[in-house]
Design a protein around this motif. Structure first.
Motif, PDB file in Angstrom:
ATOM      1  N   GLU A   1       0.827  -1.208   0.000  1.00 11.68           N
ATOM      2  CA  GLU A   1       0.000   0.000   0.000  1.00 11.68           C
ATOM      3  C   GLU A   1       0.863   1.262   0.000  1.00 11.68           C
ATOM      4  O   GLU A   1       1.989   1.273   0.505  1.00 11.68           O
ATOM      5  CB  GLU A   1      -0.937   0.012   1.210  1.00 11.68           C
ATOM      6  N   SER A   2       0.290   2.333  -0.572  1.00 18.70           N
ATOM      7  CA  SER A   2       0.930   3.647  -0.579  1.00 18.70           C
ATOM      8  C   SER A   2       0.163   4.570   0.354  1.00 18.70           C
ATOM      9  O   SER A   2      -1.071   4.642   0.291  1.00 18.70           O
ATOM     10  CB  SER A   2       0.952   4.238  -1.994  1.00 18.70           C
ATOM     11  N   VAL A   3       0.893   5.278   1.201  1.00 26.36           N
ATOM     12  CA  VAL A   3       0.297   6.128   2.225  1.00 26.36           C
ATOM     13  C   VAL A   3       0.750   7.565   2.024  1.00 26.36           C
ATOM     14  O   VAL A   3       1.938   7.821   1.824  1.00 26.36           O
ATOM     15  CB  VAL A   3       0.701   5.652   3.640  1.00 26.36           C
ATOM     16  N   GLU A   4      -0.204   8.493   2.076  1.00 27.24           N
ATOM     17  CA  GLU A   4       0.115   9.918   2.098  1.00 27.24           C
ATOM     18  C   GLU A   4      -0.136  10.448   3.501  1.00 27.24           C
ATOM     19  O   GLU A   4      -1.214  10.223   4.064  1.00 27.24           O
ATOM     20  CB  GLU A   4      -0.764  10.699   1.125  1.00 27.24           C
ATOM     21  N   VAL A   5       0.858  11.136   4.051  1.00 24.35           N
ATOM     22  CA  VAL A   5       0.712  11.780   5.354  1.00 24.35           C
ATOM     23  C   VAL A   5       0.586  13.278   5.093  1.00 24.35           C
ATOM     24  O   VAL A   5       1.552  13.935   4.717  1.00 24.35           O
ATOM     25  CB  VAL A   5       1.914  11.486   6.267  1.00 24.35           C
ATOM     26  N   ARG A   6      -0.614  13.797   5.271  1.00 24.98           N
ATOM     27  CA  ARG A   6      -0.886  15.199   4.964  1.00 24.98           C
ATOM     28  C   ARG A   6      -0.895  16.046   6.232  1.00 24.98           C
ATOM     29  O   ARG A   6      -1.239  15.573   7.309  1.00 24.98           O
ATOM     30  CB  ARG A   6      -2.231  15.330   4.245  1.00 24.98           C
ATOM     31  N   GLY A   7      -0.510  17.303   6.079  1.00 23.39           N
ATOM     32  CA  GLY A   7      -0.478  18.216   7.209  1.00 23.39           C
ATOM     33  C   GLY A   7      -1.860  18.709   7.585  1.00 23.39           C
ATOM     34  O   GLY A   7      -2.859  18.448   6.899  1.00 23.39           O
ATOM     35  N   VAL A   8      -1.908  19.426   8.687  1.00 27.72           N
ATOM     36  CA  VAL A   8      -3.163  19.975   9.198  1.00 27.72           C
ATOM     37  C   VAL A   8      -3.669  21.081   8.281  1.00 27.72           C
ATOM     38  O   VAL A   8      -2.906  21.939   7.840  1.00 27.72           O
ATOM     39  CB  VAL A   8      -2.948  20.531  10.619  1.00 27.72           C
ATOM     40  N   VAL A   9      -4.966  21.041   7.990  1.00 26.34           N
ATOM     41  CA  VAL A   9      -5.599  22.105   7.208  1.00 26.34           C
ATOM     42  C   VAL A   9      -5.852  23.293   8.129  1.00 26.34           C
ATOM     43  O   VAL A   9      -6.372  23.147   9.233  1.00 26.34           O
ATOM     44  CB  VAL A   9      -6.919  21.624   6.572  1.00 26.34           C
ATOM     45  N   ARG A  10      -5.453  24.457   7.686  1.00 26.00           N
ATOM     46  CA  ARG A  10      -5.602  25.668   8.495  1.00 26.00           C
ATOM     47  C   ARG A  10      -6.732  26.540   7.990  1.00 26.00           C
ATOM     48  O   ARG A  10      -6.904  26.647   6.786  1.00 26.00           O
ATOM     49  CB  ARG A  10      -4.292  26.464   8.488  1.00 26.00           C
ATOM     50  N   PRO A  11      -7.496  27.198   8.875  1.00 20.33           N
ATOM     51  CA  PRO A  11      -7.399  27.082  10.334  1.00 20.33           C
ATOM     52  C   PRO A  11      -7.905  25.732  10.818  1.00 20.33           C
ATOM     53  O   PRO A  11      -8.865  25.189  10.287  1.00 20.33           O
ATOM     54  CB  PRO A  11      -8.283  28.222  10.840  1.00 20.33           C
ATOM     55  N   GLN A  12      -7.253  25.224  11.847  1.00 25.24           N
ATOM     56  CA  GLN A  12      -7.567  23.903  12.378  1.00 25.24           C
ATOM     57  C   GLN A  12      -8.775  23.978  13.291  1.00 25.24           C
ATOM     58  O   GLN A  12      -8.846  24.812  14.187  1.00 25.24           O
ATOM     59  CB  GLN A  12      -6.369  23.351  13.150  1.00 25.24           C
ATOM     60  N   ASP A  13      -9.717  23.083  13.087  1.00 22.39           N
ATOM     61  CA  ASP A  13     -10.899  23.018  13.932  1.00 22.39           C
ATOM     62  C   ASP A  13     -10.582  22.180  15.171  1.00 22.39           C
ATOM     63  O   ASP A  13     -10.090  21.051  15.062  1.00 22.39           O
ATOM     64  CB  ASP A  13     -12.056  22.393  13.152  1.00 22.39           C
ATOM     65  N   VAL A  14     -10.847  22.754  16.340  1.00 27.34           N
ATOM     66  CA  VAL A  14     -10.663  22.022  17.601  1.00 27.34           C
ATOM     67  C   VAL A  14     -12.027  21.959  18.274  1.00 27.34           C
ATOM     68  O   VAL A  14     -12.421  22.861  19.004  1.00 27.34           O
ATOM     69  CB  VAL A  14      -9.637  22.713  18.515  1.00 27.34           C
TER      70      VAL A  14
END
Length: 261
Positions: free
Chosen positions: A75-88
């Motif tokens: 399998e191929s995996v993409e690790v993507r960063g947090v989308v801004r603004p980040q919802d908490v």
């Protein structure tokens, strides 16, 4: 991570903004990792050095998967960063900073952002426990602290320069800004005060030179527009101009940390 007998390999592509967490020999493109058929994808990503607080999504074969997903060979995996603004979700947006971020804590308080901070090192377990108990976003440059399971939420502070740290946090979380409403010493709320009300806390020169005061409702500290106020006013004006009082950034920054100057 160590491979078990019969283990297979997956390919992992880490977003450019997260490359600083990855060992140099694994940067610059997709990297192969052994998987054992039992370890979660979250564990695999952390084994690369990437704190899960910095992961926005994990994509396998074109679909989002949870950190608990167990990857299979090939399998191929993409690790993507947090989308801004980040919802908490789930609580008012509040923060907890570790002992190394004192300047950032004071600046966030000047802007009226609820920011807990201890000037002494209370230790990683206590910080993590407080984050969970008070439902605060834990900010730190300590990757080991952010890998702990206890914090309610967390984020890595990418720069060691306070100006860049502040812009990064405001860009990432878009907190509501209410300047001059919090005590920089204890995070308590400020109220307007007359000279007579705070006279016993002022030196004679201060009493004669200033007319406008504020006092912390929690610790009693008194504030006035002293010699350094103009510097703070510029910091507040810059933050409001770029992010607005509601914290919504006026420019689109995508999913990467703000660039260093």
């Amino acid at each position: 991570m160590n491979a078990h007998p019969g283990s297979a390999e997956i390919t992992v592509q880490v977003a450019p903004g997260l490359a600083l967490f990855v060992p140099h020999k694994r940067r610059g493109g997709a990297t192969g990792l052994k998987v054992d058929g039992t370890s979660s994808l979250g564990h695999v990503v952390e084994s690369l050095g990437v704190p899960l607080t910095e992961v926005g999504s994990l994509v396998v074969g074109g679909r989002d998967v949870d950190v608990s997903y167990v990857p299979r060979g090939g399998e191929s995996v993409e690790v993507r960063g947090v989308v801004r603004p980040q919802d908490v979700p789930g609580a008012p947006l509040r923060f907890l900073l570790d002992v190394h971020l004192g300047t950032l804590a004071r600046r966030m308080r000047v802007l009226g952002v609820d920011t807990a901070y201890e000037a002494v090192d209370i230790g990683d377990p206590a910080l993590a426990t407080r984050s969970a108990a008070e439902r605060r976003v834990l900010l730190s440059r300590d990757r080991g602290l952010l890998r702990r399971r206890e914090p309610w939420a967390g984020a890595y502070v990418y720069s060691d320069r306070p100006d860049e740290q502040l812009r990064d946090v405001l860009d990432r979380f878009a907190p509501r800004l209410r300047p001059w409403t919090r005590c920089t010493a204890c995070n308590g709320t400020l109220r307007a005060a007359t000279r007579d009300e705070v006279a016993d806390r002022l030196e004679d020169g201060t009493q004669r030179s200033y007319d406008v005061f504020a006092q912390c409702a929690d610790c009693g500290n008194v504030y006035w527009r002293g010699a350094h106020h103009s510097q703070l006013e510029r910091m507040v004006a810059d933050a409001l101009a770029e992010f607005g009082p509601d914290g919504a950034a006026r420019t689109t920054t995508g999913t990467e940390p703000l660039p260093h100057d």
